[in-house]
Design a protein around this motif. Structure first.
Motif, PDB file in Angstrom:
ATOM      1  N   TYR A 152       9.476   1.186   0.672  1.00 40.61           N
ATOM      2  CA  TYR A 152       8.188   1.787   0.335  1.00 40.61           C
ATOM      3  C   TYR A 152       7.447   2.039   1.633  1.00 40.61           C
ATOM      4  CZ  TYR A 152       3.454   2.464  -1.424  1.00 40.61           C
ATOM      5  OH  TYR A 152       2.204   2.994  -1.683  1.00 40.61           O
ATOM      6  N   PRO A 183       5.914  -3.572  -4.151  1.00 44.28           N
ATOM      7  CA  PRO A 183       5.802  -2.167  -4.560  1.00 44.28           C
ATOM      8  C   PRO A 183       6.530  -1.932  -5.875  1.00 44.28           C
ATOM      9  CG  PRO A 183       7.340  -2.402  -2.733  1.00 44.28           C
ATOM     10  CD  PRO A 183       6.685  -3.726  -2.902  1.00 44.28           C
ATOM     11  N   VAL A 225       8.614   3.525  -5.335  1.00 44.76           N
ATOM     12  CA  VAL A 225       9.651   3.655  -4.315  1.00 44.76           C
ATOM     13  C   VAL A 225      10.541   4.855  -4.620  1.00 44.76           C
ATOM     14  CG1 VAL A 225      11.677   2.560  -3.286  1.00 44.76           C
ATOM     15  CG2 VAL A 225       9.636   1.201  -3.755  1.00 44.76           C
TER      16      VAL A 225
END
Length: 544
Positions: A402, A456, A461
């Motif tokens: 990410y 994340p 992502v």
């Protein structure tokens, strides 16, 4: 309960809420951070945490006996920064005294040593300690970390709230995968593990590779050795114009920078603007790319003055597909009578030398491998996240981060210069500063709110990777050239570079997109509101 305790399992959340109920909003609980590596990134993190955080415990575990990372490890002849040194400093810590435009590794190491001493950062470092495993403890909301004490041969067990990997991408050096490498009876060297005790004087030296290290090494050893046989398997672009040549600053130039900060700042800005303005070059079929291609071909031919080498060394793919390196005297040395160029792969290594694709054995006394690093981004030790997933296995086919800093399923875990960071898009150290600032924003929330963990979201992502892949199709990086930008492949995905300029990256990560993060809480998420008092009221009461 002591303030330093922060139980994060559900059974203890009520106790935590009780502690917070007696404190003002955003009261800082004890925060422990473990950073892997005491190179440039790790030292920067230590500086920023020390400057901005209280109630903090920080440890930098460093496998080497001293700080400096890549600049401690790389000591081969000619080793230097391949970007102007005046832009290779922290923005807040300029160095007006660089001796040359492309400073050598020893001088760069001294910069980071001086930085460490000035801000008393060595107190956070544990040298000769290699992290061997890190496992996420979901119940406690912490990382359990195993560390090998290399000096004593023991294992240290530690834990932390935040784990930061600052080991760097060019850290795990590798021998070439060539049959017979260990059969060689002469002296075997790798540029990333140079042995300064080896005397090259009068020796016939074999050199494998033509990446950044080899480009710096070849002209540096030319006058020492009797002959160099260099094995090259692909062409490469060399920045060979006068504007990219090495320049040693005169005493007057250094004095001007040292005595006039405004003049030094102006010079730094000029260099940085030049670096940032180069990004259009990386857009395939752009006018800048076309003009640069023609210019580079002309310049390289002018330096080589050799029709055979021109055909072998000058690429047909776009400028920038693989990293461009200033090659001060490299092309002239390559074309000199002292150097024998063998183009193509090496079939095997014998006791006496190397056998090329033509079946001929070239005997050498010293064999130097300038064969780079493992750039797969997979950690060299197990990083075990949620549900027992191991990061190196999750990233077995492609490293997906990410924004170059975090990974889905690995809570409270950050990395410096992770996959798809702007490592070749423009000035790098300013991007590392921005990454550190981003991490500190997230750490601040963990310390001052009722947060158990954050990571994340997988869909964030995947959306980033999808955008990155689409963007890369219009860049030179996806053309067919072998590059560590693509994990040393010819046609693989671009895993190293940010989809945009460095300036673009700075704007992107200036503020976290909290909607891209999954937060888990310890009990009531609003427990950090505490006793209804602000920090300002509490401070006023303390000093009244």
């Amino acid at each position: 309960m002591a303030q330093g305790e922060f139980p994060s399992n559900s059974a203890a959340s009520s106790n935590d809420e009780h502690w917070r109920s007696q404190e003002p909003i955003h009261e800082e609980r004890h925060l422990k951070v473990i950073c892997i590596g005491a190179g440039a990134s790790g030292l920067l993190l230590a500086y920023k945490l020390q400057r901005s955080f209280e109630n903090l415990e920080l440890i930098l575990y460093e496998k080497n006996a001293d700080l400096g990372g890549t600049w401690l490890e790389n000591k081969y002849p000619g080793c230097a920064c391949d970007v102007p040194a005046h832009t290779y400093t922290w923005s807040f810590e300029p160095n007006p005294s660089w001796s040359s435009k492309y400073a050598g590794s020893d001088e760069i190491l001294r910069y980071f040593q001086n930085f460490t001493q000035k801000y008393d950062l060595a107190k956070y470092c544990k040298f000769n300690h290699r992290v061997s495993k890190a496992s996420w403890n979901t119940k406690m909301g912490r990382w359990d970390v195993e560390v090998a004490n290399l000096a004593e041969g023991t294992t240290v067990l530690d834990s932390c709230d935040i784990l930061v990997n600052a080991g760097g991408v060019l850290n795990s050096w590798r021998w070439p995968d060539i049959p017979g490498l260990r059969d060689f009876k002469g002296v075997l060297l790798h540029t990333a593990r140079w042995n300064p005790a080896v005397d090259l004087s009068g020796k016939h030296v074999g050199l494998i590779g033509n990446g950044s290290s080899a480009i710096q090494l070849l002209p540096a050893i030319r006058d020492l050795v009797s002959k160099i046989t260099t094995f090259i398997r692909s062409p490469t672009w060399i920045l060979s114009s006068s504007s990219f040549e090495q320049h040693v600053y005169s005493r007057e130039e250094r004095h001007a920078f040292e005595s006039d900060p405004s003049a030094h700042l102006k010079y730094r800005k000029e260099l940085e603007c030049n670096g940032n303005s180069a990004f259009p070059l990386f857009i395939a079929d752009s006018e800048v790319q076309k003009a640069t291609f023609d210019s580079m071909v002309t310049l390289m031919k002018g330096r080589l003055q050799n029709k055979v080498l021109e055909e072998l060394i000058i690429p047909s793919w776009a400028v920038g597909c693989r990293r461009i390196t200033p090659g001060d005297k490299y092309l002239e040395t390559l074309a000199s009578d002292k150097v024998e160029v063998i183009y193509g792969g090496i079939e095997k290594i014998t006791e006496a030398g190397c056998v090329g694709e033509d079946g001929v054995e070239r005997q050498v006394e010293i064999l130097i491998c300038a064969t780079g690093f493992d750039t797969s981004y997979k950690p060299s030790f197990p990083v075990v996240g949620e549900n027992g997933k191991i990061l190196s296995e999750v990233w077995a086919h492609e490293a997906q981060s990410y924004l170059g800093m975090a990974a889905a399923g690995f809570p409270n875990y950050f990395m410096f210069v992770g996959p798809n960071s702007p490592i070749g898009n423009g000035p790098l150290l300013i991007a590392i500063e921005a990454q550190a600032d981003y991490m500190l924003k997230m750490m601040n929330r963990l310390q001052t709110e009722n947060i158990h963990s954050f990571s994340p979201k997988p869909d964030a992502v995947q959306d980033f990777i999808e955008h990155k892949d689409a963007f890369m199709k219009n860049t030179v990086w996806e053309q067919e050239c072998r590059s560590w930008y693509k994990s040393n492949s010819i046609t693989g995905k671009v895993t190293a570079l940010w989809p945009g300029s460095t300036m673009h990256y700075l704007e992107m990560i200036a503020e976290p997109r909290y909607e891209d993060w999954s937060f888990k809480y310890s009990g009531n998420r609003f427990a950090y509101l505490g006793n209804g008092r602000s920090q300002t009221e509490t401070e006023r009461r303390k000093f009244s």
